[in-house]
Design a protein around this motif. Structure first.
Motif: not given
Length: 169
Positions: A161-169
């Motif tokens: 989830x952390x990777x997904x959030x970092x990539x989203x922002x």
């Protein structure tokens, strides 16, 4: 969290439960750091503790390192110098510059914590959806960390989830 027994500083991720002990790869330590962080740390913008007589922290300058680690010390007052003078014969010391310490501690990365602080106390929270998502996500990770008892699958979920959030922002 930062076990130096096997591989020295900065330490491996060692999880001790009632009946088992597991050492996870060193690279996972930074991925799960927020799980072991106190909630007030997401508001800290003063990584070098500028209002104290003496600051002590891990040495990330790359100078004078040892397998079990070394520390950087910043002395800011006469009182701090007196305290240091009373123990200096028991320490091995080297000089470095404050610039090297500041650069190694990545002090400017604390800007996000400043934004989190402003967000938490803002009356207009709806204006920053992205920051709000990151703030509450980080708070969930920290809160969950207090309840951690060997739930590796949940940790893997949060890392993803952390990777997904970092990539989203």
């Amino acid at each position: 969290f930062r076990d130096k027994e096997k591989n020295g500083w900065p330490g491996d991720l060692k999880l001790v439960q009632k009946n088992t002990t597991e050492v996870l790869p060193k690279k996972m330590r930074s991925q799960v750091k927020d799980f072991f962080c106190h909630p007030r740390c997401i508001y800290c913008i003063d990584k070098l503790n500028r209002y104290v007589d003496i600051s002590v922290g891990d040495n990330y300058t790359g100078e004078n390192t040892y397998p079990m680690g070394s520390s950087c010390v910043i002395i800011r007052s006469d009182c701090g110098m007196k305290a240091y003078q009373s123990i200096k014969d028991t320490c091995v010391t080297y000089n470095t510059s404050i610039k090297k310490i500041v650069d190694s501690q990545e002090v400017l990365k604390r800007l996000e914590n400043y934004r989190f602080t402003r967000f938490k106390f803002s009356k207009e929270k709806f204006q920053s959806v992205k920051l709000g998502l990151k703030f509450y996500y980080k708070l969930i990770k920290i809160t969950f960390g207090n309840e951690f008892y060997g739930r590796q699958n949940v940790i893997k979920f949060f890392i993803k989830l952390d990777e997904i959030i970092k990539n989203a922002f």
